[in-house]
Design a protein around this motif. Structure first.
Motif, mmCIF file in Angstrom:
data_model
loop_
_atom_site.group_PDB
_atom_site.id
_atom_site.type_symbol
_atom_site.label_atom_id
_atom_site.label_comp_id
_atom_site.label_asym_id
_atom_site.label_seq_id
_atom_site.Cartn_x
_atom_site.Cartn_y
_atom_site.Cartn_z
ATOM 1 N N PHE A 101 0.832 -1.202 0.000
ATOM 2 C CA PHE A 101 0.000 0.000 0.000
ATOM 3 C C PHE A 101 0.868 1.254 0.000
ATOM 4 O O PHE A 101 0.624 2.187 -0.771
ATOM 5 C CB PHE A 101 -0.924 -0.001 1.218
ATOM 6 C CG PHE A 101 -1.644 1.297 1.401
ATOM 7 C CD1 PHE A 101 -2.723 1.620 0.597
ATOM 8 C CD2 PHE A 101 -1.234 2.202 2.368
ATOM 9 C CE1 PHE A 101 -3.392 2.827 0.765
ATOM 10 C CE2 PHE A 101 -1.889 3.408 2.535
ATOM 11 C CZ PHE A 101 -2.963 3.722 1.726
ATOM 12 N N ALA A 102 1.881 1.278 0.854
ATOM 13 C CA ALA A 102 2.758 2.449 0.941
ATOM 14 C C ALA A 102 3.503 2.669 -0.372
ATOM 15 O O ALA A 102 3.656 3.807 -0.826
ATOM 16 C CB ALA A 102 3.744 2.279 2.097
ATOM 17 N N ALA A 105 3.292 5.921 -2.795
ATOM 18 C CA ALA A 105 4.492 6.666 -3.195
ATOM 19 C C ALA A 105 4.607 6.735 -4.711
ATOM 20 O O ALA A 105 4.958 7.788 -5.271
ATOM 21 C CB ALA A 105 5.735 6.024 -2.593
ATOM 22 N N ASP A 106 4.321 5.629 -5.392
ATOM 23 C CA ASP A 106 4.382 5.618 -6.862
ATOM 24 C C ASP A 106 3.369 6.591 -7.466
ATOM 25 O O ASP A 106 3.676 7.293 -8.435
ATOM 26 C CB ASP A 106 4.137 4.205 -7.395
ATOM 27 C CG ASP A 106 5.270 3.241 -7.065
ATOM 28 O OD1 ASP A 106 6.373 3.719 -6.731
ATOM 29 O OD2 ASP A 106 5.036 2.022 -7.153
ATOM 30 N N LYS A 159 4.238 9.853 -9.667
ATOM 31 C CA LYS A 159 3.678 10.018 -11.014
ATOM 32 C C LYS A 159 3.030 11.395 -11.161
ATOM 33 O O LYS A 159 3.247 12.090 -12.165
ATOM 34 C CB LYS A 159 2.657 8.912 -11.283
ATOM 35 C CG LYS A 159 2.083 8.912 -12.675
ATOM 36 C CD LYS A 159 1.109 7.761 -12.836
ATOM 37 C CE LYS A 159 -0.237 8.378 -13.146
ATOM 38 N NZ LYS A 159 -1.333 7.465 -13.163
ATOM 39 N N GLU A 160 2.250 11.782 -10.164
ATOM 40 C CA GLU A 160 1.602 13.099 -10.188
ATOM 41 C C GLU A 160 2.646 14.215 -10.221
ATOM 42 O O GLU A 160 2.481 15.202 -10.944
ATOM 43 C CB GLU A 160 0.702 13.281 -8.962
ATOM 44 C CG GLU A 160 -0.522 12.413 -8.964
ATOM 45 C CD GLU A 160 -1.571 12.895 -9.941
ATOM 46 O OE1 GLU A 160 -1.691 14.106 -10.149
ATOM 47 O OE2 GLU A 160 -2.275 12.031 -10.494
ATOM 48 N N ILE A 184 13.439 7.758 -0.662
ATOM 49 C CA ILE A 184 14.302 7.494 0.492
ATOM 50 C C ILE A 184 13.474 6.949 1.650
ATOM 51 O O ILE A 184 13.879 5.992 2.321
ATOM 52 C CB ILE A 184 15.071 8.764 0.901
ATOM 53 C CG1 ILE A 184 16.127 9.089 -0.149
ATOM 54 C CG2 ILE A 184 15.716 8.603 2.277
ATOM 55 C CD1 ILE A 184 16.819 10.415 0.044
ATOM 56 N N GLY A 185 12.307 7.526 1.880
ATOM 57 C CA GLY A 185 11.429 7.040 2.939
ATOM 58 C C GLY A 185 11.007 5.595 2.730
ATOM 59 O O GLY A 185 11.005 4.797 3.670
ATOM 60 N N MET A 186 10.672 5.245 1.511
ATOM 61 C CA MET A 186 10.297 3.853 1.213
ATOM 62 C C MET A 186 11.480 2.912 1.408
ATOM 63 O O MET A 186 11.323 1.812 1.926
ATOM 64 C CB MET A 186 9.742 3.734 -0.213
ATOM 65 C CG MET A 186 8.352 4.292 -0.378
ATOM 66 S SD MET A 186 7.122 3.576 0.739
ATOM 67 C CE MET A 186 7.227 1.851 0.317
#
Length: 94
Positions: free
Chosen positions: A39-40, A44-45, A49-50, A76-78
């Motif tokens: 989900f995370a 993030a993806d 993209k936005e 970096i967070g992911m």
């Protein structure tokens, strides 16, 4: 002692709260590493993209924000989240 304290203490003792706490933490880490991370990552993806779509339309700081700052911060967070969960699972299985 009051009756409430005696009742609370007897309930905590009966529930073996330390054992429940450890098991709950372990189950949460397993769930988070399987389903929560998906989900995370999807979130993030989508934000990345936005940002890529909006960056050419922006000017000044907003262009830098959308082109570099937000995507790098999310990536970096992911990476850190995945690394921490991996280490937590390794520790759990060891």
């Amino acid at each position: 002692m009051s009756n409430w304290v005696e009742i609370r203490d007897s309930l905590l003792e009966a529930m073996q709260i330390e054992k429940v706490g450890r098991e709950l933490k372990n189950e949460f880490i397993v769930w988070l590493s399987k389903e929560g991370i998906e989900f995370a990552q999807a979130f993030a993806d989508e934000v990345n993209k936005e940002c890529k779509e909006d960056a050419p339309k922006e000017k000044g700081w907003c262009k830098i924000r959308d082109a570099f700052v937000l995507p790098v911060a999310l990536n970096i967070g992911m990476y850190i989240l995945k690394m921490v969960l991996t280490k937590s699972l390794e520790e759990k299985t060891a």
